[in-house]
Scaffold this motif. Structure first.
Motif, PDB file in Angstrom:
ATOM      1  N   PHE A  94       0.843  -1.200   0.000  1.00 37.51           N
ATOM      2  CA  PHE A  94       0.000   0.000   0.000  1.00 37.51           C
ATOM      3  C   PHE A  94       0.882   1.256   0.000  1.00 37.51           C
ATOM      4  O   PHE A  94       1.751   1.399   0.855  1.00 37.51           O
ATOM      5  CB  PHE A  94      -0.919   0.020   1.231  1.00 37.51           C
ATOM      6  N   PRO A  95       0.648   2.191  -0.958  1.00 35.56           N
ATOM      7  CA  PRO A  95       1.387   3.466  -0.937  1.00 35.56           C
ATOM      8  C   PRO A  95       0.968   4.292   0.276  1.00 35.56           C
ATOM      9  O   PRO A  95      -0.223   4.332   0.613  1.00 35.56           O
ATOM     10  CB  PRO A  95       0.957   4.154  -2.231  1.00 35.56           C
ATOM     11  N   LEU A  96       1.942   4.949   0.917  1.00 34.94           N
ATOM     12  CA  LEU A  96       1.651   5.636   2.184  1.00 34.94           C
ATOM     13  C   LEU A  96       1.842   7.138   2.081  1.00 34.94           C
ATOM     14  O   LEU A  96       2.693   7.618   1.341  1.00 34.94           O
ATOM     15  CB  LEU A  96       2.577   5.110   3.280  1.00 34.94           C
ATOM     16  N   LYS A  97       1.042   7.869   2.826  1.00 29.84           N
ATOM     17  CA  LYS A  97       1.250   9.292   3.073  1.00 29.84           C
ATOM     18  C   LYS A  97       1.584   9.422   4.555  1.00 29.84           C
ATOM     19  O   LYS A  97       0.838   8.928   5.409  1.00 29.84           O
ATOM     20  CB  LYS A  97      -0.017  10.096   2.764  1.00 29.84           C
ATOM     21  N   ASN A  98       2.710  10.077   4.855  1.00 26.17           N
ATOM     22  CA  ASN A  98       3.132  10.181   6.250  1.00 26.17           C
ATOM     23  C   ASN A  98       2.507  11.390   6.926  1.00 26.17           C
ATOM     24  O   ASN A  98       2.579  12.503   6.412  1.00 26.17           O
ATOM     25  CB  ASN A  98       4.662  10.274   6.303  1.00 26.17           C
ATOM     26  N   LEU A  99       1.882  11.164   8.086  1.00 23.38           N
ATOM     27  CA  LEU A  99       1.175  12.230   8.795  1.00 23.38           C
ATOM     28  C   LEU A  99       2.106  13.385   9.155  1.00 23.38           C
ATOM     29  O   LEU A  99       1.779  14.556   8.931  1.00 23.38           O
ATOM     30  CB  LEU A  99       0.517  11.670  10.062  1.00 23.38           C
ATOM     31  N   GLU A 100       3.278  13.065   9.685  1.00 24.47           N
ATOM     32  CA  GLU A 100       4.194  14.118  10.146  1.00 24.47           C
ATOM     33  C   GLU A 100       4.649  14.990   8.973  1.00 24.47           C
ATOM     34  O   GLU A 100       4.667  16.223   9.070  1.00 24.47           O
ATOM     35  CB  GLU A 100       5.403  13.474  10.835  1.00 24.47           C
ATOM     36  N   SER A 101       4.995  14.357   7.845  1.00 25.75           N
ATOM     37  CA  SER A 101       5.436  15.113   6.666  1.00 25.75           C
ATOM     38  C   SER A 101       4.299  15.962   6.111  1.00 25.75           C
ATOM     39  O   SER A 101       4.496  17.101   5.684  1.00 25.75           O
ATOM     40  CB  SER A 101       5.917  14.157   5.575  1.00 25.75           C
ATOM     41  N   THR A 102       3.084  15.393   6.134  1.00 27.47           N
ATOM     42  CA  THR A 102       1.926  16.112   5.618  1.00 27.47           C
ATOM     43  C   THR A 102       1.631  17.358   6.452  1.00 27.47           C
ATOM     44  O   THR A 102       1.277  18.412   5.918  1.00 27.47           O
ATOM     45  CB  THR A 102       0.698  15.199   5.608  1.00 27.47           C
ATOM     46  N   LEU A 103       1.792  17.243   7.771  1.00 25.69           N
ATOM     47  CA  LEU A 103       1.543  18.392   8.645  1.00 25.69           C
ATOM     48  C   LEU A 103       2.523  19.522   8.348  1.00 25.69           C
ATOM     49  O   LEU A 103       2.171  20.700   8.426  1.00 25.69           O
ATOM     50  CB  LEU A 103       1.656  17.965  10.115  1.00 25.69           C
ATOM     51  N   LYS A 104       3.762  19.165   7.996  1.00 23.92           N
ATOM     52  CA  LYS A 104       4.738  20.205   7.665  1.00 23.92           C
ATOM     53  C   LYS A 104       4.344  20.913   6.369  1.00 23.92           C
ATOM     54  O   LYS A 104       4.492  22.130   6.246  1.00 23.92           O
ATOM     55  CB  LYS A 104       6.124  19.573   7.533  1.00 23.92           C
ATOM     56  N   SER A 105       3.837  20.152   5.393  1.00 19.18           N
ATOM     57  CA  SER A 105       3.370  20.768   4.141  1.00 19.18           C
ATOM     58  C   SER A 105       2.178  21.669   4.409  1.00 19.18           C
ATOM     59  O   SER A 105       2.045  22.758   3.833  1.00 19.18           O
ATOM     60  CB  SER A 105       2.960  19.681   3.141  1.00 19.18           C
ATOM     61  N   LEU A 106       1.314  21.206   5.317  1.00 23.78           N
ATOM     62  CA  LEU A 106       0.103  21.954   5.644  1.00 23.78           C
ATOM     63  C   LEU A 106       0.447  23.298   6.274  1.00 23.78           C
ATOM     64  O   LEU A 106      -0.223  24.304   6.037  1.00 23.78           O
ATOM     65  CB  LEU A 106      -0.758  21.132   6.596  1.00 23.78           C
TER      66      LEU A 106
END
Length: 315
Positions: free
Chosen positions: A83-95
């Motif tokens: 399953f391809p993953l999106k990392n929560l911590e990295s996403t929060l930094k982009s946000l």
């Protein structure tokens, strides 16, 4: 010649079906609302006059080391199954960087700001197909420890639960959290993944589900019952919906001269050129149709991943 064409069509069908079956949904693992609330990782914001409580993922990740361990372990289990993953911590930094940009965006005419909850913004940046919420408790009985867990797979466009698993692992002595969690989850994970894939295969076949609203500005000289091209504007929009949804699937839940609400709208996952398409990209097609065909300007807004609004009359 006929046999050649038939063989080509069969091979093409097999290839398309194989690709559909091979592709897996992108996922992002987050702590559940209940877990965040129990540990005090919530904050409040105003949404159209009401106070709403939402999880504070950023503080939770910064202060709870177990959370990072648990997310890493579930990510590891899902990644090992392709399953391809999106990392929560990295996403929060982009946000964080996008929030600064959104703060500068306002309507050209009314000056209104973008109205989205922090969770909507998180999903918008991550663009994961499935959000996996997890909560867990460590049980202690003398020297023995075990983990009770609950996994919920949520369609990030509709927030509907599409997969679930829960259970308690075996009691172990001297084991750490990742080992206890893996022990508890392993016997359930494949059934959980089967449920996810079943939902994703349905999206390939029948399209992704979204909601579309149409309204009108007061300044618009007409409404959805005004004739355009020999028929009411509402009927012309209804025809466009039939031609641009998967198998013509949608439900016109509420229609008046001033508004139209379409629910259970099934949009394709990819456009005609094979590129992935989201709610905004699909709704732009209707916005362009109104402008090119009837010279009607409109304003397109999205909320989260699965809701779009078009206000006709001006931008």
């Amino acid at each position: 010649m006929k046999k050649t064409l038939l063989l080509f069509a069969l091979l093409l069908s097999v290839t398309i079906n194989s690709n559909a079956q091979a592709k897996k949904p992108t996922i992002m693992v987050v702590p559940s609302d209940v877990w965040c609330n129990q540990r005090g990782y919530m904050f409040e914001f105003y949404n159209q006059g009401s106070i709403v409580k939402v999880p504070d993922y950023k503080t939770a990740l910064q202060e709870d080391s177990d959370l990072l361990i648990v997310i890493s372990k579930i990510n590891e289990l899902m990644a090992s199954r392709g399953f391809p993953l999106k990392n929560l911590e990295s996403t929060l930094k982009s946000l964080q960087s996008e929030s600064a940009e959104d703060a500068m965006v306002t309507s050209k005419t009314s000056g209104a700001a973008i109205a989205e909850s922090p969770i909507d913004k998180l999903k918008k940046v991550a663009k994961a197909d499935i959000i996996i919420q997890i909560m867990w408790d460590v049980n202690t009985m003398g020297p023995k420890h075990s983990v009770t867990f609950n996994l919920q797979g949520l369609d990030s466009y509709t927030d509907k639960q599409v997969a679930g698993a829960s259970g308690t692992g075996a009691e172990l002595i001297g084991s750490n959290l990742p080992v206890m969690l893996e022990t508890a989850v392993l016997s359930h994970i494949d059934n959980f993944n089967t449920q996810l894939m079943s939902h994703f295969d349905d999206m390939f076949t029948n399209g992704r589900e979204i909601t579309l609203r149409l309204k009108k500005f007061d300044s618009f000289k007409g409404d959805f019952e005004t004739d355009y091209g020999g028929d009411e504007l509402g009927n012309q929009i209804d025809n466009w919906m039939k031609n641009n949804t998967v198998k013509g699937r949608f439900s016109a839940s509420d229609v008046t001269e001033n508004m139209m609400l379409f629910e259970q709208v099934r949009i394709p996952l990819f456009d005609a050129s094979g590129k992935a398409i989201d709610t905004k990209g699909w709704a732009k097609g209707l916005q362009k149709y109104l402008k090119d065909t009837y010279k009607i300007e409109s304003k397109l807004m999205t909320k989260g991943l699965g809701q779009a609004s078009i206000v006709v009359g001006e931008k």
